[in-house]
Design a protein around this motif. Structure first.
Motif, PDB file in Angstrom:
ATOM      1  N   TYR A 106       0.794  -1.347  -0.048  1.00 28.81           N
ATOM      2  CA  TYR A 106      -0.060  -0.030  -0.130  1.00 28.81           C
ATOM      3  C   TYR A 106       0.967   1.291  -0.078  1.00 28.81           C
ATOM      4  CZ  TYR A 106      -2.884   3.777   2.094  1.00 28.81           C
ATOM      5  OH  TYR A 106      -3.466   5.094   2.144  1.00 28.81           O
ATOM      6  N   LEU A 129      -0.644   7.323  -6.353  1.00 26.10           N
ATOM      7  CA  LEU A 129      -1.977   6.786  -6.475  1.00 26.10           C
ATOM      8  C   LEU A 129      -2.745   7.450  -5.331  1.00 26.10           C
ATOM      9  CD1 LEU A 129      -0.680   4.693  -8.575  1.00 26.10           C
ATOM     10  CD2 LEU A 129      -2.530   3.065  -7.550  1.00 26.10           C
ATOM     11  N   ASN A 130      -4.041   7.575  -5.763  1.00 26.95           N
ATOM     12  CA  ASN A 130      -4.995   8.171  -4.631  1.00 26.95           C
ATOM     13  C   ASN A 130      -5.103   7.062  -3.552  1.00 26.95           C
ATOM     14  OD1 ASN A 130      -7.911   7.921  -3.380  1.00 26.95           O
ATOM     15  ND2 ASN A 130      -7.707   9.812  -4.061  1.00 26.95           N
ATOM     16  N   HIS A 131      -5.356   7.333  -2.282  1.00 21.41           N
ATOM     17  CA  HIS A 131      -5.309   6.682  -1.139  1.00 21.41           C
ATOM     18  C   HIS A 131      -6.282   5.729  -1.265  1.00 21.41           C
ATOM     19  CE1 HIS A 131      -2.424   8.490   1.433  1.00 21.41           C
ATOM     20  NE2 HIS A 131      -2.816   9.907   1.028  1.00 21.41           N
ATOM     21  N   SER A 132      -7.668   5.855  -1.666  1.00 19.07           N
ATOM     22  CA  SER A 132      -8.713   4.876  -1.918  1.00 19.07           C
ATOM     23  C   SER A 132      -8.212   4.078  -2.854  1.00 19.07           C
ATOM     24  CB  SER A 132      -9.841   5.413  -2.178  1.00 19.07           C
ATOM     25  OG  SER A 132     -10.425   6.554  -1.171  1.00 19.07           O
ATOM     26  N   LEU A 133      -7.767   4.265  -4.123  1.00 15.83           N
ATOM     27  CA  LEU A 133      -7.377   3.477  -5.158  1.00 15.83           C
ATOM     28  C   LEU A 133      -6.475   2.535  -4.688  1.00 15.83           C
ATOM     29  CD1 LEU A 133      -7.740   2.416  -7.843  1.00 15.83           C
ATOM     30  CD2 LEU A 133      -6.107   4.247  -8.521  1.00 15.83           C
ATOM     31  N   ALA A 134      -5.435   2.990  -3.967  1.00 11.99           N
ATOM     32  CA  ALA A 134      -4.340   2.363  -3.399  1.00 11.99           C
ATOM     33  C   ALA A 134      -4.815   1.318  -2.440  1.00 11.99           C
ATOM     34  CB  ALA A 134      -3.132   3.043  -2.837  1.00 11.99           C
ATOM     35  N   GLY A 139      -7.829   0.134  -2.399  1.00 12.33           N
ATOM     36  CA  GLY A 139      -8.766  -0.915  -2.876  1.00 12.33           C
ATOM     37  C   GLY A 139      -7.784  -1.893  -3.619  1.00 12.33           C
ATOM     38  N   LEU A 140      -6.630  -1.644  -4.540  1.00 14.34           N
ATOM     39  CA  LEU A 140      -5.925  -2.472  -5.061  1.00 14.34           C
ATOM     40  C   LEU A 140      -5.370  -3.370  -4.029  1.00 14.34           C
ATOM     41  CD1 LEU A 140      -4.268  -0.225  -7.818  1.00 14.34           C
ATOM     42  CD2 LEU A 140      -5.932  -1.969  -7.988  1.00 14.34           C
ATOM     43  N   ARG A 175      -6.327   2.948   4.148  1.00  7.56           N
ATOM     44  CA  ARG A 175      -6.628   4.189   3.612  1.00  7.56           C
ATOM     45  C   ARG A 175      -6.681   5.418   4.693  1.00  7.56           C
ATOM     46  NH1 ARG A 175     -12.817   5.949   1.837  1.00  7.56           N
ATOM     47  NH2 ARG A 175     -12.577   6.161   4.155  1.00  7.56           N
TER      48      ARG A 175
END
Length: 361
Positions: free
Chosen positions: A59, A67-72, A74-75, A172
Motif C-alpha cells: 500500500y 496513486l489516490n489513497h482509496s485506489l491504493a 482498494g488494489l 486508507r
C-alpha cells in the motif's frame, strides 16, 4: 514519639506490588472477557490488523507512486483477496485430495507402533480413527441440519467481508489515525503514544511478513524432500506445514511428526529416518538462518513466552486464538520495549528521535 508502622517498609512495598499485580490481572481478565463476548466484532478487527500488517508495504509503495489513497487501498485489498483465496484454495484442495491417504497412513503407522510400543500406538490409532469419524459426522450433521450449516457459513462469510472492509479502511485512513491520536492525546504525551502505536504495529507487520515468507520456504523445502523420498501425500503434508508455521514451535512439531509417521507407514523405517532428517534440516535452517535474517528487525520473544501465549490463546478462542495470540503478543512486547526505552531515557528527553519520524502505520 512518632507512631511506628505496623509493617516494615519491605512488607509494605511487597503489598503494593501485589496490589498492582492484582489490578493489572483484573484489567486483563476484563479485556479478555469483553473480547470473548464481542468476538463477532473483535475477530474481524484483529484479522484486519494482520492483513494490514501483511500488505502494508504494498500500500505504501502504491501511494508513493502518486496513486489516490482509496485506489491504493482498494488494489491492496484486491491483492489480499487473491493471495488469501488462492492460498486457501491450494491448501484445502491439497488436504482434501490427500486427506484419506494421510489418515490411512497414520493408522498404518499406529499399527506398526503398537507392535513395538503398545499403548502409545493404540492411542494414535484411536486418534486417527476418531479424526476420520469426526469428519464424517460433521459432514452428516451439516447435511441433515442445513439451517445450522448455512448459519455457520453465513457467519464466516460475514466475518471475512467485514475483515476485508476494515482492512481497506485501516490502510486508507492510517494517516488520519495518527492525526487523531495526536489530537486526542492528553497533555504532551502525543509523541510517545504515537511511537508506541507505531512500534506495536511494526511488530505485527514484521511478524506477519516474516512468518509468511518462512512458512512458504519451509513448505517448499519439505514438499520437495518428501517428493524425492516418494512419500505419499507430499503436497498435502507441505500444505499442512505451511498452515502450521503460523503457530510457532507447536505447529512445526505437529506437521513434522505427521510427515514422519506417514513416511514410516508407507515407505518403511529407513525412509522415515530420511524424512525426519529433512524435517530437522528445515527446522535448523529456519531457526539459525531464516529467522535471524528475515525477522531481525521484529520483536524477538523468548520461546517460553510464545508457548504461554499459544496456550492462553487456545484456552480462550481455540485454533483462532492460537493463530492470533503470537502476533498480538509481539505487539504488546514491542509496546513494552518502547515504554522501557522511554523511561530509561527519561520523560524529559528529546521526542524527535528515530522512532518519532514518519514510519509505517
Amino acid at each position: 514519639m512518632p507512631a511506628q508502622p505496623l509493617l516494615p517498609v519491605q512488607a509494605r512495598r511487597a503489598g503494593a506490588w501485589c496490589l498492582l499485580g492484582l489490578l493489572i490481572a483484573a484489567v486483563v481478565a476484563l479485556v479478555v472477557w469483553l473480547c470473548v463476548e464481542l468476538s463477532a466484532a473483535v475477530t474481524p478487527v484483529l484479522l484486519a490488523l494482520l492483513g494490514s500488517g501483511l500488505l502494508g508495504p504494498l500500500y505504501r509503495r502504491l501511494v508513493a507512486m502518486k496513486l489516490n489513497h482509496s485506489l491504493a487501498a482498494g488494489l491492496t485489498c484486491a491483492v489480499l483477496l487473491l493471495v488469501v483465496g488462492g492460498a486457501g484454495y491450494i491448501v484445502i484442495s491439497a488436504l482434501v485430495d490427500t486427506g484419506d491417504q494421510i489418515v490411512s497412513s497414520l493408522r498404518q503407522a499406529a499399527k506398526d507402533l503398537s507392535q513395538h510400543f503398545g499403548a502409545a500406538g493404540a492411542s494414535l490409532d484411536d486418534l486417527a480413527s476418531k479424526s476420520k469419524g469426526l469428519v464424517t459426522k460433521f459432514g452428516g450433521t451439516a447435511a441433515s441440519g442445513l439451517l445450522t450449516g448455512v448459519s455457520a457459513v453465513g457467519q464466516f462469510l460475514a466475518a471475512a467481508v467485514l475483515a476485508l472492509l476494515l482492512t481497506f479502511f485501516f490502510l486508507r485512513d492510517s494517516h488520519k489515525a495518527v492525526r487523531t491520536l495526536n489530537r486526542w492525546a492528553p497533555g504532551s504525551s502525543a509523541p510517545q503514544l504515537e511511537r508506541m502505536a507505531r512500534r506495536g504495529f511494526q511488530s505485527i507487520e514484521g511478524f506477519m511478513r516474516g512468518t509468511t515468507f518462512i512458512a512458504l520456504i519451509d513448505a517448499i523445502c519439505i514438499t520437495v524432500g518428501l517428493l524425492i523420498l516418494r512419500v505419499p501425500g507430499a503436497v498435502g503434508l507441505g500444505a499442512l506445514v505451511f498452515v502450521g508455521a503460523y503457530i510457532p514451535y507447536l505447529g512445526a512439531f505437529i506437521s513434522g511428526a505427521v510427515a514422519v509417521l506417514v513416511a514410516l507407514a508407507d515407505r518403511g523405517f529407513v525412509i522415515a529416518l530420511w524424512a525426519l532428517g529433512v524435517v530437522l534440516a528445515v527446522q535448523v535452517l529456519e531457526g539459525h538462518v531464516l529467522q535471524p535474517m528475515i525477522q531481525s528487525r521484529t520483536v524477538h520473544m523468548h520461546p517460553a513466552t510464545v508457548l504461554l501465549a499459544i496456550t492462553a490463546g487456545a484456552s480462550v478462542a481455540g485454533i483462532l486464538g492460537m493463530l492470533l495470540s503470537v502476533p498480538l503478543t509481539a505487539a504488546v512486547t514491542g509496546v513494552l520495549q518502547e515504554l522501557r526505552a522511554y523511561y530509561a531515557e527519561g520523560p524529559d528527553s528529546d521526542d524527535t528521535g528515530p522512532a518519532a519520524s514518519p514510519a509505517s502505520s
